[in-house]
Design an enzyme around this catalytic site. Structure first.
Site, PDB file in Angstrom:
ATOM      1  N   ARG A  98      -6.235 -27.433 -16.938  1.00  0.00           N
ATOM      2  CA  ARG A  98      -7.467 -27.833 -17.639  1.00  0.00           C
ATOM      3  C   ARG A  98      -7.864 -29.263 -17.279  1.00  0.00           C
ATOM      4  O   ARG A  98      -9.021 -29.639 -17.374  1.00  0.00           O
ATOM      5  CB  ARG A  98      -7.281 -27.756 -19.156  1.00  0.00           C
ATOM      6  CG  ARG A  98      -7.138 -26.340 -19.698  1.00  0.00           C
ATOM      7  CD  ARG A  98      -7.290 -26.362 -21.214  1.00  0.00           C
ATOM      8  NE  ARG A  98      -6.768 -25.174 -21.864  1.00  0.00           N
ATOM      9  CZ  ARG A  98      -7.451 -24.051 -22.077  1.00  0.00           C
ATOM     10  NH1 ARG A  98      -8.690 -23.942 -21.646  1.00  0.00           N
ATOM     11  NH2 ARG A  98      -6.904 -23.032 -22.705  1.00  0.00           N
ATOM     12  N   ASP A 100     -18.643 -15.084 -18.248  1.00  0.00           N
ATOM     13  CA  ASP A 100     -17.942 -14.189 -17.325  1.00  0.00           C
ATOM     14  C   ASP A 100     -18.389 -12.748 -17.624  1.00  0.00           C
ATOM     15  O   ASP A 100     -19.468 -12.338 -17.214  1.00  0.00           O
ATOM     16  CB  ASP A 100     -16.443 -14.428 -17.540  1.00  0.00           C
ATOM     17  CG  ASP A 100     -15.561 -13.789 -16.493  1.00  0.00           C
ATOM     18  OD1 ASP A 100     -16.090 -13.223 -15.535  1.00  0.00           O
ATOM     19  OD2 ASP A 100     -14.324 -13.844 -16.634  1.00  0.00           O
ATOM     20  N   PHE A 104     -11.180 -16.506  -9.276  1.00  0.00           N
ATOM     21  CA  PHE A 104     -10.521 -17.060 -10.458  1.00  0.00           C
ATOM     22  C   PHE A 104     -10.554 -18.579 -10.369  1.00  0.00           C
ATOM     23  O   PHE A 104      -9.978 -19.172  -9.454  1.00  0.00           O
ATOM     24  CB  PHE A 104      -9.078 -16.548 -10.564  1.00  0.00           C
ATOM     25  CG  PHE A 104      -8.515 -16.825 -11.923  1.00  0.00           C
ATOM     26  CD1 PHE A 104      -8.695 -15.923 -12.963  1.00  0.00           C
ATOM     27  CD2 PHE A 104      -7.848 -18.024 -12.184  1.00  0.00           C
ATOM     28  CE1 PHE A 104      -8.218 -16.204 -14.240  1.00  0.00           C
ATOM     29  CE2 PHE A 104      -7.365 -18.310 -13.458  1.00  0.00           C
ATOM     30  CZ  PHE A 104      -7.548 -17.397 -14.480  1.00  0.00           C
ATOM     31  N   GLU A 119     -20.574 -23.353 -23.561  1.00  0.00           N
ATOM     32  CA  GLU A 119     -19.422 -22.654 -22.984  1.00  0.00           C
ATOM     33  C   GLU A 119     -19.112 -23.196 -21.600  1.00  0.00           C
ATOM     34  O   GLU A 119     -20.014 -23.618 -20.881  1.00  0.00           O
ATOM     35  CB  GLU A 119     -19.733 -21.157 -22.853  1.00  0.00           C
ATOM     36  CG  GLU A 119     -19.180 -20.320 -23.971  1.00  0.00           C
ATOM     37  CD  GLU A 119     -17.651 -20.209 -23.959  1.00  0.00           C
ATOM     38  OE1 GLU A 119     -16.963 -21.066 -23.369  1.00  0.00           O
ATOM     39  OE2 GLU A 119     -17.151 -19.260 -24.575  1.00  0.00           O
ATOM     40  N   ASP A 120     -17.850 -23.144 -21.221  1.00  0.00           N
ATOM     41  CA  ASP A 120     -17.510 -23.533 -19.858  1.00  0.00           C
ATOM     42  C   ASP A 120     -17.885 -22.443 -18.866  1.00  0.00           C
ATOM     43  O   ASP A 120     -18.391 -22.719 -17.790  1.00  0.00           O
ATOM     44  CB  ASP A 120     -16.026 -23.907 -19.730  1.00  0.00           C
ATOM     45  CG  ASP A 120     -15.106 -22.851 -20.307  1.00  0.00           C
ATOM     46  OD1 ASP A 120     -15.586 -21.899 -20.966  1.00  0.00           O
ATOM     47  OD2 ASP A 120     -13.883 -22.951 -20.112  1.00  0.00           O
TER      48      ASP A 120
HETATM   49  C1  PRP Z   1     -12.980 -18.248 -21.551  1.00  0.00           C
HETATM   50  C2  PRP Z   1     -14.258 -19.071 -21.630  1.00  0.00           C
HETATM   51  C3  PRP Z   1     -15.141 -18.224 -22.491  1.00  0.00           C
HETATM   52  C4  PRP Z   1     -14.718 -16.823 -22.149  1.00  0.00           C
HETATM   53  C5  PRP Z   1     -15.704 -16.249 -21.189  1.00  0.00           C
HETATM   54  O1  PRP Z   1     -12.230 -18.555 -22.672  1.00  0.00           O
HETATM   55  O2  PRP Z   1     -14.036 -20.332 -22.194  1.00  0.00           O
HETATM   56  O3  PRP Z   1     -14.931 -18.461 -23.865  1.00  0.00           O
HETATM   57  O4  PRP Z   1     -13.433 -16.890 -21.550  1.00  0.00           O
HETATM   58  O5  PRP Z   1     -15.337 -14.979 -20.829  1.00  0.00           O
HETATM   59  P1  PRP Z   1     -16.204 -13.684 -21.145  1.00  0.00           P
HETATM   60  O6  PRP Z   1     -17.611 -13.952 -20.724  1.00  0.00           O
HETATM   61  O7  PRP Z   1     -15.529 -12.663 -20.248  1.00  0.00           O
HETATM   62  O8  PRP Z   1     -16.060 -13.341 -22.587  1.00  0.00           O
HETATM   63  P2  PRP Z   1     -10.687 -18.189 -22.843  1.00  0.00           P
HETATM   64  O9  PRP Z   1     -10.570 -16.919 -23.625  1.00  0.00           O
HETATM   65  O10 PRP Z   1     -10.011 -18.228 -21.517  1.00  0.00           O
HETATM   66  O11 PRP Z   1     -10.185 -19.337 -23.809  1.00  0.00           O
HETATM   67  P3  PRP Z   1     -10.103 -20.929 -23.571  1.00  0.00           P
HETATM   68  O12 PRP Z   1     -11.515 -21.449 -23.596  1.00  0.00           O
HETATM   69  O13 PRP Z   1      -9.300 -21.426 -24.721  1.00  0.00           O
HETATM   70  O14 PRP Z   1      -9.441 -21.147 -22.239  1.00  0.00           O
END
Ligand code: PRP
Length: 180
Positions: A167, A105, A154, A101-102
């Site tokens: 991105r 959160d 953010f 995961e990136d």
């Molecule tokens: C982001 C990130 C994780 C998630 C983390 O994805 O890549 O998947 O949010 O957040 P959390 O711990 O609060 O669940 P996003 O929904 O923004 O989609 P993306 O990767 O396509 O940008």
């Protein structure tokens, strides 16, 4: 002077620092799985850039797959509901899986995915997250490999977006919508 509400970007993590940390993470993963194979699963879309760099720092045999999820009520408040929109192409039974995961959160996405993948009987299941924002955690999730713990700001860039923008930035930056 930027207009009130116009976005401003401040570098939080430089590309070079990110690359240095990913080399260390790759070395650690390679040590932990010496003489074994691993199966990396990237969570689209944000993790794609991190995964692309991480996989090239891993010195054991690796295969790749991807998943995508949608969360309802995303934005500043998450409803906590997560839904799979793209499943894996192949079974993970008996494999050493690392979920990539990136950002970790609230933890809602990873706790959901961890549960889903655990039910499919991998040999081992670990989590690698480039960024960790512990202050925002709602669901308890511990990543095994973390790049950087960051404050509750953010962030965009290096795969992370704001409304699908940014991105492609090489650095991870803090985005503010109103100037200080
Ligand atoms: C982001 C990130 C994780 C998630 C983390 O994805 O890549 O998947 O949010 O957040 P959390 O711990 O609060 O669940 P996003 O929904 O923004 O989609 P993306 O990767 O396509 O940008």
């Amino acid at each position: 002077m930027p207009q009130k509400g116009s976005p401003s970007l401040k570098v939080l993590l430089r590309h070079s620092a990110i690359q240095r940390r990913i080399r260390q993470m790759g070395a650690q993963i390679s040590r932990d799985f010496r003489d074994e194979q691993i199966h990396l699963i990237g969570v689209l879309k944000g993790a794609s850039i991190f995964l692309a760099d991480l996989v090239r720092q891993i010195r054991v045999e690796v295969s790749l797959d991807f998943m995508a999820v949608a969360s309802y009520g995303k934005g500043s408040q998450s409803s906590g509901q997560v839904r799979l929109t793209k499943d894996l192409d192949t079974s993970i039974e008996g494999l050493n899986v690392i979920l990539v995961e990136d950002i970790l959160d609230t933890g809602l996405t990873l706790s959901y995915l961890y549960r889903v993948l655990q039910q499919r009987k991998p040999k081992t299941l670990r989590i690698a997250a480039l960024l960790d924002k512990p202050e925002r955690r709602i669901k308890e999730v511990k990543a095994d490999y973390v790049g950087f713990q960051i404050p509750n700001e953010f962030v965009v860039g290096y795969g992370l977006d704001y409304a699908e923008r940014y991105r492609n930035l090489k650095d991870v930056c803090v985005l503010s919508l109103s100037p200080e």
